[in-house]
Design an enzyme around this catalytic site. Structure first.
Site, PDB file in Angstrom:
ATOM      1  N   SER A   1       0.978  -1.051  -0.147  1.00  0.00           N
ATOM      2  CA  SER A   1       0.112  -0.149  -0.261  1.00  0.00           C
ATOM      3  C   SER A   1       0.856   1.247  -0.022  1.00  0.00           C
ATOM      4  O   SER A   1       0.165   2.286  -0.431  1.00  0.00           O
ATOM      5  CB  SER A   1      -1.067   0.103   1.206  1.00  0.00           C
ATOM      6  OG  SER A   1      -0.217   0.000   2.304  1.00  0.00           O
TER       7      SER A   1
ATOM      8  N   HIS B   1      -0.219   5.116   7.050  1.00  0.00           N
ATOM      9  CA  HIS B   1       0.420   5.980   5.856  1.00  0.00           C
ATOM     10  C   HIS B   1       0.792   7.276   6.015  1.00  0.00           C
ATOM     11  O   HIS B   1      -0.003   7.978   6.723  1.00  0.00           O
ATOM     12  CB  HIS B   1      -0.579   5.553   4.726  1.00  0.00           C
ATOM     13  CG  HIS B   1      -0.813   4.291   4.407  1.00  0.00           C
ATOM     14  ND1 HIS B   1      -2.079   3.637   4.845  1.00  0.00           N
ATOM     15  CD2 HIS B   1      -0.271   3.248   3.892  1.00  0.00           C
ATOM     16  CE1 HIS B   1      -1.998   2.243   4.390  1.00  0.00           C
ATOM     17  NE2 HIS B   1      -0.827   2.110   3.788  1.00  0.00           N
TER      18      HIS B   1
ATOM     19  N   ASP C   1      -3.311   8.460   7.671  1.00  0.00           N
ATOM     20  CA  ASP C   1      -4.185   7.301   8.415  1.00  0.00           C
ATOM     21  C   ASP C   1      -3.486   6.476   9.462  1.00  0.00           C
ATOM     22  O   ASP C   1      -2.189   6.907   9.909  1.00  0.00           O
ATOM     23  CB  ASP C   1      -4.927   6.938   7.265  1.00  0.00           C
ATOM     24  CG  ASP C   1      -4.101   6.055   6.620  1.00  0.00           C
ATOM     25  OD1 ASP C   1      -2.952   5.349   6.969  1.00  0.00           O
ATOM     26  OD2 ASP C   1      -4.573   5.168   5.621  1.00  0.00           O
TER      27      ASP C   1
END
Length: 408
Positions: free
Chosen positions: A80, A373, A370
């Site tokens: 991610s 990240h 978040d």
């Protein structure tokens, strides 16, 4: 509005249930691992710290885009941290295809990037004089769509095949390499073997993966892995697997590689919440594992450099670069170091970012976007460090610009 709220509540409930599922098999590759695959001493020492001078105040600027690219293409494998939309096409909870993700991106729309704006490879593409690299699942498979590179990264993917499986579908490390192999074969069929080999060997392949093997596997103690492997042995297994895949990529004529280390997830809002940090202090036992992994990886890369003399491989220690930002946050212009811009709970680390109402107004003063990240601003700093060590040195034995300029 009622329907949207109901969907959000259902998503939270299902996510909570899935996050506690332990119905995963212990991966066969760990059973087959032997400790002598990497010849490192069993008593690790800390990697040498950076001696770079203090970083100047960060000012986010776009790198100049050259009309003549430094390399033909940029290929990306990872999770991610560099997924630009592949998971949008998968049945998974690990998706960033809704607001407020992407609100500060060039299009101001969610793209599948786990960030408020750009991810590191977006900035690196501009440094290389290339356009943003398209996701593998988001392009039509036409040759012209892939000539400047392809992004195979998939959120929740890990080096271990089953890492992240509780979230749903994801493209594991070995499958991403198979997708790259398929792309290479398509180049051979369309361009001829010589041209395809020249394109691949002249391009850059960027790998950023491994953090989910901790988040979704080791730290969750799936299949009782912590009792079978101490962190040092687990790290050697991950690095050994990575080494074999790098050699497989080398056999496909990949010659220029950037291997990213892992970030300090012990400082991520999720673990600050989970381990009940009082004032935002990082969880040291987690960060110690990450530093150890990066040490093993750096040693492994040094071995490969000697074994593959015509390959140019660099290892970038994201932990070093990230800790420089955390420790000198005021100099970089960050006011909030522990709390995420978007999320719920203490440090906004309990639940993931789900709606615009959960987000702060100005992400540029936050380090974390978040639960896990970083913000666009942090990604820009890390990308600059990968490119030319602008703020602090984190790549060894050289940065990306020094790798390419002698051959440009």
């Amino acid at each position: 509005m009622v329907t949207n709220n109901l969907v959000s509540v259902l998503f939270f409930i299902i996510s909570a249930i899935l996050s506690h599922s332990e119905a995963l098999r212990f991966p066969q590759e760990l059973f087959n691992f032997t400790s002598n695959q990497i010849s490192i001493a069993d008593n690790p020492s800390r990697p040498p710290s950076s001696s770079a001078s203090p970083a100047p105040l960060f000012s986010p600027t776009n790198p100049p885009s050259s009309s003549s690219p430094l390399v033909p293409a940029l290929f990306i494998i990872g999770d991610s941290t560099v997924d630009c939309g592949n998971n949008n096409y998968l049945g998974t909870f690990a998706r960033a295809d809704r607001a407020p993700y992407g609100r500060d991106f060039d299009t101001h729309q969610p793209t599948g990037r786990f960030c408020n704006g750009r991810i590191p490879v977006d900035y690196l593409a501009l440094h290389l004089g290339l356009p943003f690299v398209p996701s593998y699942l988001g392009q039509a498979g036409e040759l012209e769509d892939m000539l400047h590179g392809v992004n195979y990264a998939s959120a929740a993917a890990g080096i271990i095949f089953s890492s992240g499986s509780e979230l749903g579908q994801r493209i594991a490390f070995t499958h991403q390499i198979q997708q790259f192999t398929d792309t290479y074969q398509q180049f051979v069929l369309s361009l001829g073997e010589d041209v395809a080999n020249d394109l691949i060997s002249s391009s850059v392949l960027y790998i950023s993966i491994g953090i989910n093997d901790y988040i979704h596997y080791y730290l969750r103690n799936v299949s009782n892995v912590q009792n079978l492997y101490l962190p040092w042995g687990f790290n050697k297994f991950l690095a050994s697997t990575m080494k074999q895949e790098i050699m497989n990529l080398y056999n496909l004529n990949v010659r220029r590689m950037v291997i990213m280390g892992l970030p300090p997830i012990g400082c991520a809002p999720h673990y600050l919440w989970r381990f009940k940090s009082n004032n935002g202090e990082c969880i040291e036992q987690i960060n110690d594992m990450i530093m150890e992994f990066n040490f093993v990886m750096r040693y492994m890369i040094e071995e490969l450099i000697h074994q593959l003399p015509d390959a140019r491989i660099i290892f970038c220690d994201v932990f070093e670069g990230s800790m420089d930002i955390l420790q000198n946050h005021e100099r970089y212009g960050f006011n909030v170091t522990a709390e995420a811009c978007c999320g719920l709970g203490k440090f906004r680390g309990w639940f993931m970012c789900m709606s615009p109402e959960m987000a702060c107004r100005n992400a540029s003063t936050y380090i974390w976007w978040d639960q896990f990240h970083p913000t666009d601003a942090v990604n820009a700093i890390l990308a600059d460090n990968v490119w030319n060590s602008r703020y602090t040195r984190m790549c060894y034995p050289m940065d990306l610009e020094n790798m390419l300029v002698p051959q440009a």
